[in-house]
Enzyme design. Sequence first.
Site, PDB file in Angstrom:
ATOM      1  N   GLU A 210       0.877  -1.177   0.000  1.00  0.00           N
ATOM      2  CA  GLU A 210       0.000   0.000   0.000  1.00  0.00           C
ATOM      3  C   GLU A 210       0.909   1.219   0.000  1.00  0.00           C
ATOM      4  O   GLU A 210       1.460   1.591   1.030  1.00  0.00           O
ATOM      5  CB  GLU A 210      -0.903  -0.016   1.243  1.00  0.00           C
ATOM      6  CG  GLU A 210      -1.866  -1.182   1.305  1.00  0.00           C
ATOM      7  CD  GLU A 210      -2.960  -1.133   0.242  1.00  0.00           C
ATOM      8  OE1 GLU A 210      -3.237  -0.024  -0.282  1.00  0.00           O
ATOM      9  OE2 GLU A 210      -3.517  -2.190  -0.083  1.00  0.00           O
ATOM     10  N   CYS A 244      -1.960   9.561   2.219  1.00  0.00           N
ATOM     11  CA  CYS A 244      -1.542   8.909   0.965  1.00  0.00           C
ATOM     12  C   CYS A 244      -2.464   9.246  -0.188  1.00  0.00           C
ATOM     13  O   CYS A 244      -2.027   9.327  -1.326  1.00  0.00           O
ATOM     14  CB  CYS A 244      -1.451   7.402   1.170  1.00  0.00           C
ATOM     15  SG  CYS A 244      -3.002   6.665   1.684  1.00  0.00           S
TER      16      CYS A 244
HETATM   17  P1  NAD Z   1       7.765   5.093   7.239  1.00  0.00           P
HETATM   18  O1  NAD Z   1       9.022   5.890   7.196  1.00  0.00           O
HETATM   19  O2  NAD Z   1       7.015   4.984   8.515  1.00  0.00           O
HETATM   20  O3  NAD Z   1       8.087   3.654   6.665  1.00  0.00           O
HETATM   21  C1  NAD Z   1       7.120   2.655   6.609  1.00  0.00           C
HETATM   22  C2  NAD Z   1       7.640   1.407   7.296  1.00  0.00           C
HETATM   23  O4  NAD Z   1       8.773   0.940   6.592  1.00  0.00           O
HETATM   24  C3  NAD Z   1       8.067   1.658   8.736  1.00  0.00           C
HETATM   25  O5  NAD Z   1       7.506   0.663   9.563  1.00  0.00           O
HETATM   26  C4  NAD Z   1       9.586   1.579   8.682  1.00  0.00           C
HETATM   27  O6  NAD Z   1      10.130   1.005   9.852  1.00  0.00           O
HETATM   28  C5  NAD Z   1       9.846   0.704   7.495  1.00  0.00           C
HETATM   29  N1  NAD Z   1      11.095   1.059   6.808  1.00  0.00           N
HETATM   30  C6  NAD Z   1      11.544   2.297   6.510  1.00  0.00           C
HETATM   31  N2  NAD Z   1      12.727   2.216   5.871  1.00  0.00           N
HETATM   32  C7  NAD Z   1      13.027   0.914   5.766  1.00  0.00           C
HETATM   33  C8  NAD Z   1      14.120   0.176   5.194  1.00  0.00           C
HETATM   34  N3  NAD Z   1      15.148   0.794   4.625  1.00  0.00           N
HETATM   35  N4  NAD Z   1      14.089  -1.182   5.274  1.00  0.00           N
HETATM   36  C9  NAD Z   1      13.044  -1.805   5.866  1.00  0.00           C
HETATM   37  N5  NAD Z   1      12.010  -1.164   6.422  1.00  0.00           N
HETATM   38  C10 NAD Z   1      11.988   0.161   6.371  1.00  0.00           C
HETATM   39  O7  NAD Z   1       6.710   5.649   6.233  1.00  0.00           O
HETATM   40  P2  NAD Z   1       6.939   6.377   4.907  1.00  0.00           P
HETATM   41  O8  NAD Z   1       7.546   5.451   3.932  1.00  0.00           O
HETATM   42  O9  NAD Z   1       7.509   7.719   5.100  1.00  0.00           O
HETATM   43  O10 NAD Z   1       5.355   6.558   4.609  1.00  0.00           O
HETATM   44  C11 NAD Z   1       4.907   7.485   3.756  1.00  0.00           C
HETATM   45  C12 NAD Z   1       4.492   6.811   2.466  1.00  0.00           C
HETATM   46  O11 NAD Z   1       3.490   5.846   2.730  1.00  0.00           O
HETATM   47  C13 NAD Z   1       3.886   7.776   1.484  1.00  0.00           C
HETATM   48  O12 NAD Z   1       4.364   7.477   0.202  1.00  0.00           O
HETATM   49  C14 NAD Z   1       2.401   7.482   1.566  1.00  0.00           C
HETATM   50  O13 NAD Z   1       1.707   7.805   0.393  1.00  0.00           O
HETATM   51  C15 NAD Z   1       2.411   6.018   1.845  1.00  0.00           C
HETATM   52  N6  NAD Z   1       1.194   5.593   2.507  1.00  0.00           N
HETATM   53  C16 NAD Z   1       0.347   4.804   1.821  1.00  0.00           C
HETATM   54  C17 NAD Z   1      -0.846   4.405   2.384  1.00  0.00           C
HETATM   55  C18 NAD Z   1      -1.810   3.549   1.626  1.00  0.00           C
HETATM   56  O14 NAD Z   1      -2.746   3.055   2.246  1.00  0.00           O
HETATM   57  N7  NAD Z   1      -1.627   3.356   0.346  1.00  0.00           N
HETATM   58  C19 NAD Z   1      -1.161   4.799   3.699  1.00  0.00           C
HETATM   59  C20 NAD Z   1      -0.261   5.583   4.377  1.00  0.00           C
HETATM   60  C21 NAD Z   1       0.922   5.974   3.782  1.00  0.00           C
END
Ligand code: NAD
Length: 491
Positions: A210, A244
């Site tokens: 997602e 998102c």
């Molecule tokens: P985040 O930084 O919280 O990362 C998400 C998860 O990935 C965390 O649990 C983190 O621990 C893990 N993570 C981060 N880097 C990692 C790595 N190098 N290796 C392994 N795991 C790792 O969240 P984010 O990525 O900043 O979230 C924002 C993004 O999420 C945006 O692109 C947003 O659009 C998307 N999003 C999508 C939805 C949906 O339902 N489609 C909902 C919310 C957010």
Amino acid sequence: MSREQLAVQRARRAFQTGRTKRLEFRIDQLKSLLRFISERRSNIADAVKRDMAKSENGTELFEMLGVEGEINMAVENLAQWAAPRPVEKNLLTVTDEVYIQPEPLGVVLIIGAWNYPWAVTLQPLVGAIAAGNAAVIKPSEVSAHSAKLMEELLPQYLDKDLYPVVTGGVPETQELLQQRFDHIFYTGSSTVGKLVMGAAARHLTPVTLEMGGKSPCYIDKKSDIPVACRRITWGKFVNCGQTCIAPDYILCEPSIQDRVVEEIRRSIKEFYTDDPKAFEDYGRIVNQQHFERVMALMEGSTVAVGGESDASQCYIAPTVLTDVTRESKVMKEEIFGPLLPIVPVSGVEEAVRFINEGEKPLVVYVFSNDNKLIKRMIADTSSGALLANDCLVHFTVTALPFGGVGNSGMGCYHGRHTFDRLSHLRSCLIKQLKMEGVNRMRYPPHTAKKLSWARFLLLRRTNVSSVRRAVTVAMLVALAAFTVQRFLRRR
Ligand code: NAD
């Protein structure tokens, strides 16, 4: 053995006891989850407030209501979702039992993002529990207060072994990703999504990703511009743009750009007063790193509304940028913050071309009174969803699968879709050791006559229920004829 390994091992052992197979057990757990939400409402709201300065009612409205709805729906419908699903038969299976039996996958890893820290972890969890899986829950370290609370409180309500919460950052998530799961449900950026999928591939683990992207919003010049702008302002600036499915940018004809700016300015004032910084329903950017990232995206663009910021509070005002082009910095990545660029286009044709030149977005928004134009947007673009004349609310229609396509994600969830996504839909065909004669056509020697029978029975598109009806009628007629004959003979 690491903490992460131990959690997975415990969850797998608990799953193997078979206790999740009973629907009553799953319903009990779902009800406990509901109890957790209702008893700990204020703790949850407090944690989210500390993570992102969100108001208590905002958390309730945008996070917890959705989760509660999902739980109620799962409890009400579980018996039906989990029941065998009879399917259409062919001529060769008329007398057999043919159905799909949903079964649990095993241990699911749920990796959550920070922007709606409870919704993006608990909603998949509802489906995981309903489908009879164990689940290891990994909340985002960025929303640290929520993660800590989840780790502390969830085990007080749910089966500790089946649904452990593992907190931590990148190293901990990577350690988890080394383990074998039966499904990985990830919410976050596309960059990390690729790492998750790579790690999953090592164990041939299926994934749901997602993710986000740049969701465009086209405003037709003949639409009701004040209403359109009001709804866009709401969808964009809620949670400070960290949603998102927020409209990422506006596409409209240059002739309406100034009106759009003025209407958005008016709506910002209506929703967040003249001083959004002091207004409790306008939150903050989650941390300094994201604050700097969003501020840098403004570089080189014209600020028409807002633009004020305060680094000490991670505050960025609701901001509108005008005359933006594809080359502008703000168009190079998903904004995920309170900046709303307006990209002038000559009309719907150019808007479609513009959208199609980018990655497939999570949502395409279109505001128009012209149904043909809306249908054209549906036909000529591709995205996880299309929403006409509103923002975000397709999320609340649980019958609609929620998810992305291409760079915005794979797989979908909500309601029954989550149940199906986290189940194995097992094909079941139960035949009898009778009617062996019918099988001759598939046994050697493979003669032309047998082949023509096989062709008839396998390829002929026949409505089996009407065949069954015809056979029943024929049998009744035969029985009647036989009875009449005997009656006549006796006379
Ligand atoms: P985040 O930084 O919280 O990362 C998400 C998860 O990935 C965390 O649990 C983190 O621990 C893990 N993570 C981060 N880097 C990692 C790595 N190098 N290796 C392994 N795991 C790792 O969240 P984010 O990525 O900043 O979230 C924002 C993004 O999420 C945006 O692109 C947003 O659009 C998307 N999003 C999508 C939805 C949906 O339902 N489609 C909902 C919310 C957010």
